[in-house]
Motif scaffolding. Structure first.
Motif, short mmCIF file in Angstrom:
data_model
loop_
_atom_site.label_atom_id
_atom_site.label_comp_id
_atom_site.label_asym_id
_atom_site.label_seq_id
_atom_site.Cartn_x
_atom_site.Cartn_y
_atom_site.Cartn_z
N ARG A 107 -0.79 -1.39 34.44
CA ARG A 107 0.01 -2.02 33.38
C ARG A 107 -0.78 -3.17 32.76
N PRO A 108 -1.83 -2.83 32.02
CA PRO A 108 -2.60 -3.89 31.37
C PRO A 108 -1.82 -4.48 30.20
N GLU A 109 -2.25 -5.62 29.77
CA GLU A 109 -1.66 -6.21 28.57
C GLU A 109 -2.16 -5.44 27.35
N ILE A 110 -1.25 -4.92 26.58
CA ILE A 110 -1.60 -4.13 25.40
C ILE A 110 -0.84 -4.65 24.20
N THR A 111 -1.53 -4.92 23.14
CA THR A 111 -0.89 -5.31 21.89
C THR A 111 -0.91 -4.12 20.94
N GLU A 112 0.24 -3.63 20.60
CA GLU A 112 0.31 -2.49 19.68
C GLU A 112 0.00 -2.93 18.26
N SER A 113 -0.74 -2.11 17.56
CA SER A 113 -1.01 -2.37 16.15
C SER A 113 0.15 -1.85 15.30
N MET A 114 0.23 -2.32 14.09
CA MET A 114 1.25 -1.83 13.17
C MET A 114 0.86 -0.44 12.68
N ALA A 115 1.82 0.47 12.65
CA ALA A 115 1.55 1.80 12.12
C ALA A 115 1.25 1.71 10.63
N GLU A 116 0.22 2.42 10.20
CA GLU A 116 -0.13 2.42 8.78
C GLU A 116 0.87 3.25 8.00
N LYS A 117 1.39 2.68 6.94
CA LYS A 117 2.31 3.42 6.10
C LYS A 117 1.52 4.21 5.06
N PRO A 118 1.87 5.46 4.85
CA PRO A 118 1.13 6.27 3.87
C PRO A 118 1.31 5.72 2.47
N ALA A 119 0.26 5.83 1.68
CA ALA A 119 0.31 5.33 0.31
C ALA A 119 -0.11 6.44 -0.65
N ARG A 120 0.70 6.70 -1.64
CA ARG A 120 0.34 7.67 -2.66
C ARG A 120 -0.62 7.04 -3.66
N TYR A 121 -1.56 7.83 -4.15
CA TYR A 121 -2.52 7.36 -5.14
C TYR A 121 -1.80 7.19 -6.48
N LYS A 122 -2.05 6.06 -7.14
CA LYS A 122 -1.36 5.77 -8.40
C LYS A 122 -2.33 5.46 -9.54
N GLY A 123 -3.61 5.70 -9.33
CA GLY A 123 -4.60 5.39 -10.35
C GLY A 123 -4.89 6.56 -11.27
N PHE A 124 -6.00 6.46 -11.97
CA PHE A 124 -6.42 7.48 -12.92
C PHE A 124 -6.96 8.70 -12.18
N VAL A 125 -6.58 9.88 -12.65
CA VAL A 125 -7.09 11.13 -12.09
C VAL A 125 -7.93 11.83 -13.15
N ASP A 126 -9.18 12.07 -12.83
CA ASP A 126 -10.05 12.81 -13.73
C ASP A 126 -9.78 14.30 -13.54
N HIS A 127 -8.84 14.81 -14.34
CA HIS A 127 -8.38 16.19 -14.15
C HIS A 127 -9.50 17.21 -14.32
N ASP A 128 -10.36 16.99 -15.30
CA ASP A 128 -11.44 17.97 -15.55
C ASP A 128 -12.40 18.02 -14.37
N GLN A 129 -12.81 16.84 -13.87
CA GLN A 129 -13.73 16.82 -12.75
C GLN A 129 -13.08 17.37 -11.49
N LEU A 130 -11.78 17.07 -11.31
CA LEU A 130 -11.05 17.61 -10.16
C LEU A 130 -11.04 19.13 -10.20
N ARG A 131 -10.77 19.70 -11.37
CA ARG A 131 -10.75 21.15 -11.48
C ARG A 131 -12.14 21.75 -11.25
N ASN A 132 -13.15 21.09 -11.76
CA ASN A 132 -14.51 21.59 -11.54
C ASN A 132 -14.86 21.61 -10.05
N ASP A 133 -14.51 20.52 -9.37
CA ASP A 133 -14.84 20.45 -7.95
C ASP A 133 -13.98 21.41 -7.13
#
Length: 352
Positions: A172-198
């Motif tokens: 039973r060591p001392e353990i400090t739990e980290s905060m769970a990362e909350k998912p984040a949706r991307y809200k910036g510019f999407v280069d649709h043409d480059q995305l389709r090419n890739d």
């Protein structure tokens, strides 16, 4: 949160609350109880008697390489919306990337990301039907990553030897739990043409994640941006519809479920489908799937190019935009996708 405080009054109070909840609802899962009590699943687990929850060394890759000696076991991977259980024998577990990644092929099929693992325990649950033994692994926030259960055919002598071999010196060591990362949706510019090419330049489905990383996109944003020739939304009950159709045709599929620490895969047919209020289930001999129907916020048909032709999947997402399941037609590298699988998915109506 310091887990070693379980002997103090706060932990004692948490223990009492857990026992009250369990008395009121004997079928309540510890994960759901922890959510109700506002703590991590691991914190709640550690209120159990110390001899019921034994801390293991953090040599997780070595532990998993040793599971092949146990005979048949049940492995469980889940997220908040989907639970995936397979029964089989662990074989050919290999480790790569300086121990950060693990791979298991065969009856139990895993893709493991050990960098997101932090704690492991050998757990004995005492119940009216006898003891139930498991190995349970958690991330740094105390969220469950993966669990391994003994079944009737498990070699319990080998199980106990494994637990003894990997038992941690400090329980039973001392353990400090980290905060769970909350998912984040991307809200910036999407280069649709480059995305389709890739996207169109992909030659293997395993290149998909790298393409998303290149564009800095979460998966759902990429699907929303690529165009309906490559991805389109369908009804949120599409998984149930598809599984009923493949079951009636005895069509083998691949079901992927996981979290940040692991992806577990089942390949084969599904037979016994059971719909109960709030849950859609596959209840087969060596494979169980439990889907919280109210937790599925979006389902998409996705097509990815490959050297073997386009590969089609059905991808489900929760309210936060996180991928919670993917279903493919069963296939091997070098083999084109089954036309029957493609027809089943194509029969789903596109949502506007």
């Amino acid at each position: 949160m310091e887990i070693n405080q379980i002997v103090g009054p706060d932990a004692a109070s948490l223990r009492r609350q857990w026992l009250v909840l369990r008395d009121q609802n004997p079928t309540l899962r510890i994960r759901n109880a922890a959510q109700q009590l506002g703590v991590s699943e691991m914190s709640l687990l550690l209120t159990e008697p110390e001899d019921h929850v034994l801390r293991l060394k953090d040599t997780f890759s070595d532990i998993y390489a040793s599971l092949s000696g146990l005979g048949r076991i049940m492995t469980l991977a889940r997220n908040d919306e989907v639970v995936h259980e397979t029964i089989g024998t662990m074989t050919r577990f290999t480790v790569s990337a300086q121990g950060r990644m693990g791979l298991c092929l065969g009856d139990i099929d895993l893709r493991v990301f050990f960098s997101n693992w932090a704690h492991g325990y050998a757990v004995t649950d005492k119940g009216p039907k006898g003891d139930r033994h498991s190995l349970q692994f958690f991330d740094a926030s105390g969220a469950a990553v993966h669990k391994v259960y003994a079944v009737s055919a498990t070699d319990m002598t080998a199980w106990q030897e494994l637990v003894n071999r990997y038992l941690a010196e400090t329980q039973r060591p001392e353990i400090t739990e980290s905060m769970a990362e909350k998912p984040a949706r991307y809200k910036g510019f999407v280069d649709h043409d480059q995305l389709r090419n890739d996207w169109q330049s992909i030659t293997d489905v395993h290149e998909f994640h790298g393409m998303l990383k290149k564009h800095g996109l979460d998966r759902l944003t990429a699907l929303e941006s690529i165009g309906t020739d490559w991805a389109y939304p369908v009804a949120t009950n599409a998984l149930e519809v598809v599984l009923n159709r493949v079951a009636s045709d005895s069509l083998p599929i691949m079901v992927f479920v996981g979290n940040k620490g692991i992806v577990q895969i089942y390949t084969g047919p599904v037979v016994r489908l059971v719909n109960i209020p709030g849950w859609f289930n596959v209840l087969d001999h060596d494979f169980n799937l439990h889907v919280s129907t109210g937790g599925i916020s979006a389902v998409w048909v996705v097509k990815r190019p490959s050297e073997d032709g386009d590969i089609t999947s059905l991808d489900g997402f929760n309210r936060d935009g996180e991928l919670v399941f993917s279903v493919f037609g069963a296939r091997k590298p070098g083999v084109p996708e089954m036309a029957r699988w493609r027809d089943v998915v194509a029969s789903l109506d596109m949502m506007s």
